[in-house]
Every structure is written in structure tokens, then in C-alpha cells.
Design a protein around this motif. Structure first.
Motif, mmCIF file in Angstrom:
data_model
loop_
_atom_site.group_PDB
_atom_site.id
_atom_site.type_symbol
_atom_site.label_atom_id
_atom_site.label_comp_id
_atom_site.label_asym_id
_atom_site.label_seq_id
_atom_site.Cartn_x
_atom_site.Cartn_y
_atom_site.Cartn_z
ATOM 1 N N LYS A 7 0.832 -1.203 0.000
ATOM 2 C CA LYS A 7 0.000 0.000 0.000
ATOM 3 C C LYS A 7 0.872 1.260 0.000
ATOM 4 O O LYS A 7 1.984 1.273 0.519
ATOM 5 C CB LYS A 7 -0.919 0.014 1.224
ATOM 6 N N GLY A 8 0.336 2.315 -0.574
ATOM 7 C CA GLY A 8 1.020 3.600 -0.565
ATOM 8 C C GLY A 8 2.329 3.606 -1.315
ATOM 9 O O GLY A 8 3.216 4.407 -1.000
ATOM 10 N N ARG A 9 2.457 2.769 -2.323
ATOM 11 C CA ARG A 9 3.735 2.621 -3.024
ATOM 12 C C ARG A 9 4.005 3.770 -3.980
ATOM 13 O O ARG A 9 5.133 4.248 -4.105
ATOM 14 C CB ARG A 9 3.718 1.295 -3.784
ATOM 15 N N PHE A 10 2.971 4.222 -4.666
ATOM 16 C CA PHE A 10 3.110 5.290 -5.651
ATOM 17 C C PHE A 10 2.232 6.472 -5.243
ATOM 18 O O PHE A 10 1.013 6.328 -5.099
ATOM 19 C CB PHE A 10 2.696 4.814 -7.048
ATOM 20 N N ILE A 11 2.830 7.629 -5.078
ATOM 21 C CA ILE A 11 2.096 8.874 -4.847
ATOM 22 C C ILE A 11 2.366 9.768 -6.048
ATOM 23 O O ILE A 11 3.531 10.066 -6.362
ATOM 24 C CB ILE A 11 2.558 9.582 -3.554
ATOM 25 N N MET A 12 1.319 10.163 -6.740
ATOM 26 C CA MET A 12 1.468 10.935 -7.971
ATOM 27 C C MET A 12 0.721 12.256 -7.863
ATOM 28 O O MET A 12 -0.303 12.342 -7.186
ATOM 29 C CB MET A 12 0.932 10.126 -9.162
ATOM 30 N N THR A 13 1.234 13.281 -8.536
ATOM 31 C CA THR A 13 0.541 14.565 -8.582
ATOM 32 C C THR A 13 0.346 14.982 -10.030
ATOM 33 O O THR A 13 1.089 14.550 -10.923
ATOM 34 C CB THR A 13 1.310 15.685 -7.858
ATOM 35 N N GLY A 14 -0.645 15.818 -10.245
ATOM 36 C CA GLY A 14 -0.884 16.341 -11.584
ATOM 37 C C GLY A 14 -1.777 17.556 -11.546
ATOM 38 O O GLY A 14 -2.595 17.718 -10.633
ATOM 39 N N SER A 15 -1.611 18.418 -12.547
ATOM 40 C CA SER A 15 -2.352 19.685 -12.588
ATOM 41 C C SER A 15 -3.368 19.749 -13.714
ATOM 42 O O SER A 15 -3.986 20.784 -13.916
ATOM 43 C CB SER A 15 -1.367 20.858 -12.751
ATOM 44 N N GLN A 16 -3.533 18.656 -14.449
ATOM 45 C CA GLN A 16 -4.472 18.651 -15.568
ATOM 46 C C GLN A 16 -5.441 17.497 -15.384
ATOM 47 O O GLN A 16 -5.132 16.353 -15.695
ATOM 48 C CB GLN A 16 -3.723 18.534 -16.895
ATOM 49 N N GLN A 17 -6.610 17.805 -14.891
ATOM 50 C CA GLN A 17 -7.562 16.790 -14.479
ATOM 51 C C GLN A 17 -7.983 15.890 -15.639
ATOM 52 O O GLN A 17 -8.098 14.673 -15.479
ATOM 53 C CB GLN A 17 -8.784 17.490 -13.881
ATOM 54 N N LEU A 74 -10.642 25.018 -19.060
ATOM 55 C CA LEU A 74 -10.536 25.832 -17.849
ATOM 56 C C LEU A 74 -10.961 25.039 -16.614
ATOM 57 O O LEU A 74 -10.363 25.152 -15.549
ATOM 58 C CB LEU A 74 -11.402 27.088 -17.983
ATOM 59 N N GLU A 75 -11.988 24.227 -16.769
ATOM 60 C CA GLU A 75 -12.455 23.428 -15.641
ATOM 61 C C GLU A 75 -11.469 22.299 -15.334
ATOM 62 O O GLU A 75 -11.203 22.002 -14.163
ATOM 63 C CB GLU A 75 -13.842 22.864 -15.936
ATOM 64 N N ALA A 76 -10.918 21.680 -16.382
ATOM 65 C CA ALA A 76 -9.976 20.572 -16.189
ATOM 66 C C ALA A 76 -8.701 21.019 -15.502
ATOM 67 O O ALA A 76 -8.052 20.228 -14.807
ATOM 68 C CB ALA A 76 -9.642 19.921 -17.531
ATOM 69 N N SER A 77 -8.345 22.280 -15.667
ATOM 70 C CA SER A 77 -7.127 22.796 -15.032
ATOM 71 C C SER A 77 -7.436 23.624 -13.785
ATOM 72 O O SER A 77 -6.606 24.394 -13.316
ATOM 73 C CB SER A 77 -6.308 23.607 -16.031
ATOM 74 N N TYR A 78 -8.639 23.486 -13.259
ATOM 75 C CA TYR A 78 -9.027 24.045 -11.962
ATOM 76 C C TYR A 78 -9.028 25.568 -11.928
ATOM 77 O O TYR A 78 -8.839 26.168 -10.873
ATOM 78 C CB TYR A 78 -8.106 23.524 -10.852
ATOM 79 N N ILE A 79 -9.308 26.199 -13.050
ATOM 80 C CA ILE A 79 -9.457 27.653 -13.050
ATOM 81 C C ILE A 79 -10.898 28.023 -12.717
ATOM 82 O O ILE A 79 -11.151 28.943 -11.941
ATOM 83 C CB ILE A 79 -9.033 28.250 -14.400
ATOM 84 N N ILE A 80 -11.850 27.317 -13.320
ATOM 85 C CA ILE A 80 -13.260 27.608 -13.084
ATOM 86 C C ILE A 80 -13.972 26.388 -12.524
ATOM 87 O O ILE A 80 -13.454 25.275 -12.533
ATOM 88 C CB ILE A 80 -13.976 28.067 -14.370
ATOM 89 N N PHE A 81 -15.178 26.632 -12.039
ATOM 90 C CA PHE A 81 -16.065 25.574 -11.560
ATOM 91 C C PHE A 81 -17.460 25.885 -12.083
ATOM 92 O O PHE A 81 -17.922 27.019 -11.985
ATOM 93 C CB PHE A 81 -16.073 25.540 -10.029
ATOM 94 N N ARG A 82 -18.105 24.883 -12.650
ATOM 95 C CA ARG A 82 -19.487 25.055 -13.097
ATOM 96 C C ARG A 82 -20.423 24.475 -12.037
ATOM 97 O O ARG A 82 -20.436 23.278 -11.790
ATOM 98 C CB ARG A 82 -19.710 24.368 -14.443
ATOM 99 N N LEU A 83 -21.195 25.353 -11.409
ATOM 100 C CA LEU A 83 -22.135 24.931 -10.370
ATOM 101 C C LEU A 83 -23.438 24.496 -11.029
ATOM 102 O O LEU A 83 -24.110 25.296 -11.679
ATOM 103 C CB LEU A 83 -22.396 26.092 -9.401
#
Length: 391
Positions: A100-110, A231-240
Motif C-alpha cells: 500500500k502507498g507505493r506510488f504517490i502521484m501529482t498532476g495539474s491537468q484533471q 478551464l475546468e480541467a485545469s481548476y481555473i473555473i467551476f461550473r455549479l
């Protein structure tokens, strides 16, 4: 100054329960700093912002991962740049599923990350999101007015550092457009996209009308939809999304557009300073957007997806925010005022009468009142700092 993030509670559980964890969120939201602070002593850290790492992983993904076969885990930062790794990570996980917890990954493009996860790591990975600070995360350490929160934004750098706000935001947007937007949409006319981004900011807290936005930006509606998705995929905007509750055609079906960080929207709409923003004609929109953003973070920092809506009928009756939790709806009316009135309470009562298909709490008026003020027998007004205390 490092400020602890509430998401750490869920990160600990995720590492103990899943072979892999992916931490997503916008650029500069503090993902790398967060991971280094919480688990950096026991994990090897590799960033794909480094072109040498990126080139090696592209050329020989299996060989790249084979470098890190010790018992310690690895942090793979900005993994969206090397999607070739996902298939080999899957193989390594399947060979030792109990690790468990072997790979921790980050990313900025959803968008790119979710596509790779669906294809390779479904069922093997826990997905967490780290957004810019929630006010609750730093309020005990840093004193800021609501006006400063709106104008400067909630990204870690402007919150924790003595930094030129305009310079930071200009650099942030420049990097975002050059790196993320070019990669996500391969946009050739960046100046037109910059215009489009400014037009979106002018619509902060408004119903999203794609046809109107496309026409004003001088682009086609399909292009408008693609750019909004980017814009939404890169966390700039949110559509409510609107809440329907089986009321059918009596309700509007278009979402509302919000910038996740008010500082970016303020910069794009050329707000000269915090006081002018607060007293200007967009002050109410920025305050509403700030509370909506805090509601989104209320979910994400506990490892949940936002279960929030707005309510609007075709005749124009609207409630700003509905939060759904544990089978109950909590209506919130968001007003910039420090003197809420019985009219606001009546709106919440009407909303609860219309939404009678499931349990609905009386609701609250979120505003700038000091402490808590009872407006009617059922409705109270609360300060924005305490908007979600009982939810």
C-alpha cells in the motif's frame, strides 16, 4: 511559513488503503510542498518538470521505474507529462497488490489524468484534490479581511509570502496559458484565448450562456465548450449545476460559472485594489463566488466530491447555494450585506416549500453580520467565516 492542510487526514488513510494515490489540483496550490512536508522523509521524490526525468521516462518507462524498486515509496510529481508510465505502474501494482502507498502521484491537468487512470489504474488508486487554501486552514495564523481574501486570492504564495500580488498573478496566468492550455487544447491563437478568459471573469457568479460567450469572444460554440472544459480541467473555473429535484421544466438547466480563486478573477477584471473591488459593481458577485469556493473546498479537503447546487426557476426565483449532505439539503442565501432582512428569510422559506421532495433544513443567510443573528423563528444569518459549521 508552512501551514498544515486539512487534507492530510485523508492522505494518511489513502496511503494505508491503496497501492497508489493521485493528488490533483491547480498549479501552485501546494501539492509538492504538502507531500514533502507530510511524507517526504519516507518517500523518494521525482519531478517531471525536470526535462531529464521527463525524457528518460518517455524513452524507457519501464527502465525509469525500475530505478525505484526499494521498499520506500516514490512521489512522481506532474505525472501528466509522462502518461506512458501508467501501464507499467499498473503492472508493478498487480505484481505486489498488498503493498500500500507505493506510488504517490501529482498532476495539474484533471482531464489527462482521469483518462489515464480510467484506462490503467481503475480500482487501484485513490484520487484526492488539493485546492488553494480554505480560509479555515490559515485563519488562526494569518489575519486577513474578507476584502483582502477576495482581491489577493487564496493560493499559498500570496497568503504566506510577502509577494507582489500583481506580479505573481500575471506570472501564474502566463505560465498556465503557455503550458496547460497549449497542451490541453493546442490553441494557436493565445491572444484570443486570453480575451476569452477575461470575458469568463466578467461573468463570475453568473449563469453560463455559451452562445452569448462564444459570440462576444468571436469563436464558435463548439470551441467555446472546449475552452470552458479546459478551464475546468485545469481548476481555473467551476461550473455549479442547477438543482432539479424532479421539478422538470420549471427550473433553469444552465450551470453558473465561478472562478475557484477570486484573486485570478479580480486580476482579470482589473480590480485596482481590495476596497474598490468590495465597493464596486462586482462586489456582490465576488463575495458569492468566494463562499461557493469555500463550499467546494469544504468537500475536497475531506476527500469528497462537491455535492452542491444552486436553485433557480424560470421566473427568476433563485437561491444561491444548496448543499446536499447525509440525505438533507441545506439552502444558503449569500449576501454581501451586514444588515440582512426578513426578505432574505422569506426566500429561504419559499425554496424549502418548493423543494419538498426530500428533507430540507430551514437554511441560513451567509453575510457579513457579526456572529449570528436570528432573522425569523427558523432562519438565522451567520458570518461568512461560519457558513458551514453545522454541515
Amino acid at each position: 511559513m508552512y501551514i498544515d492542510r486539512i487534507l492530510n487526514q485523508k492522505l494518511t488513510l489513502a496511503i494505508a488503503g491503496f497501492p497508489a494515490v493521485i493528488l490533483t489540483g491547480p498549479r501552485q496550490s501546494g501539492k509538492s510542498t504538502f507531500l514533502k512536508s507530510q511524507i517526504g522523509n519516507s518517500y523518494q521524490y521525482i519531478t517531471f518538470d525536470d526535462p531529464l526525468n521527463r525524457e528518460f521516462a518517455h524513452r524507457d518507462p519501464k527502465g525509469f521505474l525500475n530505478q525505484y524498486t526499494s521498499n520506500s515509496g516514490i512521489i512522481l510529481d506532474e505525472i501528466q507529462y509522462v502518461p506512458e508510465l501508467f501501464s507499467y505502474i499498473k503492472i508493478m501494482i498487480d505484481e505486489s497488490p498488498d503493498k500500500k502507498g507505493r506510488f504517490i502521484m501529482t498532476g495539474s491537468q484533471q482531464f489527462n489524468l482521469m483518462k489515464s487512470i480510467t484506462e490503467s489504474l481503475a480500482g487501484r488508486v485513490c484520487i484526492l484534490e488539493l485546492l488553494p487554501f480554505s480560509y479555515s486552514e490559515f485563519q488562526s495564523k494569518i489575519s486577513r479581511s474578507i476584502q483582502e481574501n477576495l482581491w489577493q486570492g487564496m493560493y499559498p504564495a500570496p497568503v504566506t509570502q510577502e509577494i507582489d500580488r500583481d506580479l505573481w498573478l500575471r506570472s501564474y496566468l502566463g505560465t498556465y496559458i503557455e503550458r496547460d492550455i497549449r497542451q490541453l487544447q493546442q490553441i494557436k491563437d493565445l491572444s484570443r484565448f486570453e480575451t476569452f478568459l477575461g470575458l469568463c471573469a466578467a461573468r463570475h457568479s453568473q449563469i453560463l450562456n455559451m452562445a452569448d460567450l462564444a459570440n462576444e469572444a468571436g469563436i464558435s460554440q463548439p470551441t467555446c465548450k472546449e475552452w470552458i472544459s479546459a478551464l475546468e480541467a485545469s481548476y481555473i473555473i467551476f461550473r455549479l449545476p442547477p438543482y432539479h429535484a424532479n421539478l422538470g421544466k420549471r427550473l433553469t438547466k444552465s450551470p453558473k460559472l465561478y472562478f475557484i480563486d477570486s484573486g485570478i478573477a479580480a486580476y482579470l477584471t482589473r480590480q485596482p485594489d481590495a476596497a474598490s473591488l468590495w465597493s464596486g459593481n462586482m462586489g456582490g458577485a465576488f463575495f458569492e463566488g468566494f463562499v461557493i469556493s469555500e463550499a467546494i473546498k469544504k468537500f475536497t479537503m475531506y476527500g469528497k466530491r462537491p455535492d452542491i447546487f444552486f436553485f433557480r426557476t424560470l421566473d427568476g426565483f433563485e437561491i444561491d447555494l444548496l448543499i446536499q449532505a447525509n440525505g438533507t439539503l441545506y439552502p444558503l442565501e449569500i449576501k454581501q450585506t451586514a444588515t440582512p432582512t426578513a426578505y432574505h428569510a422569506e426566500k429561504l422559506n419559499k425554496a424549502c416549500a418548493l423543494i419538498n421532495q426530500q428533507k430540507c433544513e430551514p437554511g441560513k443567510i451567509v453575510c457579513c453580520v457579526e456572529g449570528e443573528l436570528r432573522i425569523s423563528s427558523e432562519i438565522v444569518a451567520v458570518n461568512w467565516k461560519n457558513a458551514f459549521g453545522s454541515i
